[in-house]
Design an enzyme around this catalytic site. Structure first.
Site, PDB file in Angstrom:
ATOM      1  N   ASP A 172      29.802  69.546  12.015  1.00  0.00           N
ATOM      2  CA  ASP A 172      29.592  67.979  11.690  1.00  0.00           C
ATOM      3  C   ASP A 172      28.588  67.500  10.730  1.00  0.00           C
ATOM      4  O   ASP A 172      28.742  66.766   9.859  1.00  0.00           O
ATOM      5  CB  ASP A 172      29.301  67.232  13.188  1.00  0.00           C
TER       6      ASP A 172
ATOM      7  N   LYS B  81      30.303  75.738  14.956  1.00  0.00           N
ATOM      8  CA  LYS B  81      30.011  74.732  16.142  1.00  0.00           C
ATOM      9  C   LYS B  81      29.299  75.569  17.239  1.00  0.00           C
ATOM     10  O   LYS B  81      29.658  75.473  18.606  1.00  0.00           O
ATOM     11  CB  LYS B  81      31.054  74.151  16.351  1.00  0.00           C
TER      12      LYS B  81
ATOM     13  N   ASP C  94      39.280  69.145   2.302  1.00  0.00           N
ATOM     14  CA  ASP C  94      39.901  68.102   2.036  1.00  0.00           C
ATOM     15  C   ASP C  94      38.821  67.081   1.666  1.00  0.00           C
ATOM     16  O   ASP C  94      39.096  66.155   0.770  1.00  0.00           O
ATOM     17  CB  ASP C  94      40.720  67.512   3.019  1.00  0.00           C
TER      18      ASP C  94
ATOM     19  N   TYR D 124      44.936  78.009  14.722  1.00  0.00           N
ATOM     20  CA  TYR D 124      46.448  78.124  14.040  1.00  0.00           C
ATOM     21  C   TYR D 124      47.262  79.241  14.615  1.00  0.00           C
ATOM     22  O   TYR D 124      48.487  79.054  14.451  1.00  0.00           O
ATOM     23  CB  TYR D 124      46.120  77.800  12.631  1.00  0.00           C
TER      24      TYR D 124
ATOM     25  N   ASP E 294      39.948  73.913   6.850  1.00  0.00           N
ATOM     26  CA  ASP E 294      41.069  73.086   6.517  1.00  0.00           C
ATOM     27  C   ASP E 294      40.651  71.500   6.267  1.00  0.00           C
ATOM     28  O   ASP E 294      40.862  70.840   5.347  1.00  0.00           O
ATOM     29  CB  ASP E 294      41.888  73.257   7.656  1.00  0.00           C
TER      30      ASP E 294
END
Length: 352
Positions: free
Chosen positions: A221, A189, A249, A141, A245
């Site tokens: 994942d 990752k 959710d 970001y 982020d």
């Protein structure tokens, strides 16, 4: 105590949930003998409409002067095709950077009265109580170079982290774990990304200073899958900006609604507090948004910025009482008539 707080209602339902949260904040101040110094300013789409920029200079000055900032939400569909620097979300990113709030805390809890509200089976979500600690001022970001080529043939974003950025958020996660169940799951990752390999190596080094905390590593994942299959196995989850982020959710599934999720973004001295949900323009102005994420963010603000642990516990207990009463908004599928945004806020205030 005098609580100097900047209010940034923002866009869409942000104004509604912030108004309900302020009702609760005023009730706390009255009950416990505090005074409030509240100031309101513009951020996001509403700021673009009135000033031409998503993060006006006046908002920057007020945020730097306040002890804490309580935000609603930013984002409007009309800006979906605007350049990144001219979107409402650019104001939020700039605010986080100015305040240097590098650690985003997102608690995910399945309240007993909301077990039926989750689409997952009851035995899977019962007892879920995890804390996602997301690095907030680095990664994709903020990294450079970034942008779309003038010829429209390619685009790029850069995931970048320094050792210092990883160390400070990792230390915050380990310190928080000491007051919980003493288990940190670091999500990366590292099987593909060099940045994640670096992230993992730095977290391992930091962990040596916390021998009382168990450290587990997990690929992002797999972490997403395990949050759905075995959410109670997590205590503190530590991860970088983009992964955090997305994973936070997923927490909305566990809590019964994304409207239940509060967050605290902490730096060395400043705090920014906001519900996890977006601006939800499709229901804006209808007084039916769930304000409990915003109210939970008030509880976090009382605890982390002002050290008012008793007051924070009282707000969270009041949320629990309101949930048990069934006086909730439509997203939580009440058995009777849904309550409005402001009715829920008033109910929490009354329960104090």
């Amino acid at each position: 105590m005098n609580l100097k707080i900047l209010l940034l209602p923002g866009d869409g339902i942000g104004a509604e949930v912030t108004a309900a949260a302020v009702v609760v904040l005023k009730s706390v101040a009255k009950k416990f003998g505090h005074t409030l110094d509240l100031t309101e300013a513009l951020l996001g789409g509403c700021a673009i409409h009135k000033t031409g920029t998503p993060f006006p200079d006046e908002t920057k000055k007020l945020a730097e002067a306040a002890d804490a900032t309580l935000m609603g939400a930013v984002g409007l569909p009309e800006f979906d095709n605007a350049p990144p620097s001219q979107r409402p979300e650019a104001g939020l990113l700039a605010l986080r950077s100015v305040l240097d709030v590098f650690a985003n805390l997102r608690p995910v809890r399945t309240w007993p009265s909301l077990v039926e509200s989750s689409p997952l089976k009851n035995h899977v979500v019962e007892g879920t109580d995890m804390l996602i600690v997301r690095e907030l001022t680095g990664g994709l970001y903020y990294g450079t170079p970034r942008g779309i080529d003038a010829d429209g043939k390619a685009a790029r974003n850069t995931m970048s982290y320094t050792r210092a950025q990883i160390e400070r958020v990792a230390k915050r996660a380990f310190e928080l774990a000491r007051h919980r169940r003493k288990h940190v799951t670091s999500v990366d990752k590292s099987n593909v990304l060099e940045v994640s390999q670096f992230w993992r190596s730095v977290v391992v080094e930091v962990a040596k200073g916390y021998p009382d905390i168990q450290l587990t590593h997990m690929l992002v994942d797999n972490a997403a899958m395990q949050m759905v299959l075995r959410p109670t196995s997590f205590d503190v989850m530590l991860t970088e900006n983009t992964f955090g982020d997305i994973l936070s959710d997923v927490g909305g599934i566990l809590a019964g609604s994304i409207g239940m999720l509060p967050s605290a973004s902490l730096g060395e001295s400043k705090g920014l507090y906001e519900p996890v949900h977006g601006s939800a323009p499709d229901i804006a102005g209808q007084n039916k948004a769930n304000p409990l994420g915003a109210i939970g963010s008030v509880a976090a603000m009382l605890e982390y910025t002002f050290g008012l642990v008793k007051e924070a516990a009282a707000v969270n207990a009041a949320i629990g009482k309101v949930l048990d009463s069934g006086k909730v908004t439509a997203d939580l599928r009440p058995k009777g008539k849904p309550s409005t945004t402001i009715e829920v806020g008033e109910a929490v205030a009354a329960s104090l």
